[in-house]
Design an enzyme around this catalytic site. Structure first.
Site, PDB file in Angstrom:
ATOM      1  N   GLU A  35      40.753 -34.239  34.349  1.00  0.00           N
ATOM      2  CA  GLU A  35      40.582 -33.097  33.446  1.00  0.00           C
ATOM      3  C   GLU A  35      41.875 -32.883  32.671  1.00  0.00           C
ATOM      4  O   GLU A  35      42.943 -32.741  33.262  1.00  0.00           O
ATOM      5  CB  GLU A  35      40.225 -31.835  34.232  1.00  0.00           C
ATOM      6  N   GLY A  40      36.384 -26.425  34.414  1.00  0.00           N
ATOM      7  CA  GLY A  40      35.170 -25.730  34.033  1.00  0.00           C
ATOM      8  C   GLY A  40      34.670 -26.085  32.654  1.00  0.00           C
ATOM      9  O   GLY A  40      33.550 -25.737  32.289  1.00  0.00           O
ATOM     10  N   GLY A  41      35.504 -26.759  31.852  1.00  0.00           N
ATOM     11  CA  GLY A  41      35.065 -27.214  30.538  1.00  0.00           C
ATOM     12  C   GLY A  41      34.750 -26.085  29.585  1.00  0.00           C
ATOM     13  O   GLY A  41      35.172 -24.936  29.746  1.00  0.00           O
ATOM     14  N   CYS A  43      31.876 -24.467  28.828  1.00  0.00           N
ATOM     15  CA  CYS A  43      31.008 -23.361  29.243  1.00  0.00           C
ATOM     16  C   CYS A  43      31.800 -22.226  29.874  1.00  0.00           C
ATOM     17  O   CYS A  43      31.676 -21.064  29.488  1.00  0.00           O
ATOM     18  CB  CYS A  43      29.942 -23.865  30.209  1.00  0.00           C
ATOM     19  N   HIS A 446       2.198  -4.244  34.019  1.00  0.00           N
ATOM     20  CA  HIS A 446       2.350  -3.245  32.953  1.00  0.00           C
ATOM     21  C   HIS A 446       3.405  -2.226  33.399  1.00  0.00           C
ATOM     22  O   HIS A 446       3.405  -1.786  34.539  1.00  0.00           O
ATOM     23  CB  HIS A 446       1.019  -2.522  32.714  1.00  0.00           C
TER      24      HIS A 446
END
Length: 465
Positions: A35, A40-41, A43, A446
């Protein structure tokens, strides 16, 4: 330098790349995870997590200003952009730290640095702290992602140009934000900053926003934005930008009526993204790229080089986190489970996080007709949905496309309150291969927004009502 041998190398830690190496390690593989930036890149750091955190702040400001419509008296509403930024940073930091903790539990060799191929399955990493490491493995997975496309018009290098990352670091609200582009990124930031209190102008080259959507959807989104006080200029091509008085910028655009000049305090370029393949030296590995620099893969996500796979945005497929996650699922099944799972015929839904949301799954009406299909189309305005009326969220509509012969649901667009959630109900019906009659006859609680699906699908037989 002697190669360090691993069982697998994963380059990048976006949604798929941050999970796949953990699964490989659990399966007993020795894994190197490379990395060059933050774990986490996109996103986690600059995409979904921070933007949707800021969208939430913007919606709260919008709802607070509408308090009088609901009989709730509130005072003047203002936004502290620095506080919004700090909240965003805290949420991102929490997500990043959670992921880092998971990595340490599984014995992965995390290598921080820039990866470049030196051969088909050999990688040199220029370490962030200095020096290099040469690594190789029989299996290499590329999850390098993409980045904002640089603005390439006359004068762009001489003025400050924000992108989808840098705009989230502002701590002072723009007086007038000019936005180039009419896609998801441009629209989400445009509405967000309008709700924060900025004047906003969106400039789109094409004749309409969201060009991959049906025209009625695009038109409705434009109407909603204009209703929010956003200036939307279509068929407008930016040709040059320059400094105006003080720190302001002057943008010249070409329109059907000639040139027009726009002056704003800030300029945001939201014109798309490009793949992070240039630094990888793909030619050294023999990787085949398409005309836009994305890595070509087959339905099993294998590249043109045996043993080398690619996933996520770098492949040029749908640029969504959930697509990358599904790529991870496929590669896990194939590399660990020894199966032959494919991307073929998968339904990739998506949601545009404007307000009201646009949830989409399957074929648009235009796509279905272009395929020569005989189709039927049903539309239901949100103003006819009881829950939308009760909550005061009546903008937009639901739309469904079905096969005229089989009654099979081919696609849908839900532009409405929680449109992504409602769309997902239809997506599940599509996965189960239900016909429209099953949706028309189903019992929905509903009053939920999804209850409107009864009416939407019943209209195929009963006609508009």
């Amino acid at each position: 330098m002697t190669d360090e041998q691993f069982d697998a190398i994963v380059i990048g830690t976006s949604q798929g790349g941050r999970l796949l190496p953990i699964e490989l390690a659990r399966a007993g593989r020795q894994v190197a995870l490379v990395e060059r930036g933050r774990l986490g890149g996109v996103c986690v750091n600059t995409g979904c997590t921070p933007t949707k955190t800021m969208v939430a702040s913007a919606r709260l400001a919008y709802q607070a200003r509408r308090g009088g419509e609901y009989g709730v008296r509130v005072g003047p509403v203002s936004v502290d952009l620095a506080a919004v930024r700090e909240r965003k940073r805290a949420v991102v930091a929490g997500a990043r730290e959670n992921y880092a903790g998971r990595l340490t539990q599984h014995g992965l060799d995390l290598i921080e640095g820039e990866a470049r191929f030196t051969g088909p399955r050999s990688v040199e990493v220029t370490l962030t702290d200095g020096g290099t490491r040469q690594i190789s493995a029989p299996t290499v997975v590329i999850d390098a992602g993409a980045r904002p496309r640089p603005l390439a018009i006359d004068g762009a290098g001489a003025v400050p140009v924000l992108d989808s990352t840098s705009i989230m670091e502002l701590d002072v609200l723009p007086e007038h934000l000019l936005i180039l582009g009419g896609g998801y990124i441009a629209l989400e930031f445009g509405q967000m900053f309008r709700r924060f209190g900025s004047e906003v102008t969106i400039i789109q080259r094409s004749s309409r926003l969201l060009t991959r959507e049906d025209e009625d959807v695009s038109d409705e989104v434009a109407a909603i934005f204009r209703d929010d006080g956003i200036t939307v200029l279509t068929s407008s091509t930016p040709v040059r930008v320059e400094r105006a008085d003080g720190a302001r910028v002057r943008l010249t655009v070409h329109t059907d009526d000639g040139e027009r000049q726009l002056v704003g305090s800030h300029l945001l370029s939201g014109i798309g993204r490009i793949p992070n393949t240039d630094a990888l030296a793909p030619e050294a590995a023999g990787l085949r790229l398409d005309g836009h620099g994305f890595i070509e893969v087959d339905e099993y996500l294998q590249t043109s080089v045996a043993g080398v796979y690619a996933m996520g945005d770098v492949t040029g497929g749908p640029a969504f986190t959930h697509s990358s996650y599904d790529d991870y699922r496929i590669l896990t099944a194939n590399l660990i489970g020894h199966r032959k799972v494919s991307t073929r015929d998968r339904i990739v839904p998506y949601t545009v996080f404007i307000d009201p949301q646009l949830g989409r799954a399957g074929l648009t009406e235009r796509e279905a007709r272009a395929q020569g299909r005989a189709v039927r189309v049903s539309k239901l305005p949100m103003s006819a949905v009881v829950r939308a009326i009760e909550t005061g969220e009546t903008r937009g509509f639901m739309k469904a496309v079905v096969d005229a012969d089989s009654g099979q649901i081919l696609g849908c667009a839900v532009l409405g309150s929680e449109g992504g959630e409602v769309m997902t109900v239809i997506q599940v019906a599509m996965l189960g291969k239900l016909t429209y009659t099953a949706m028309a006859d189903a019992i929905f609680t509903h009053p939920l927004l999804a209850e409107g699906l009864n009416t939407l699908f019943a209209m195929f037989d009963a006609g508009p009502r």
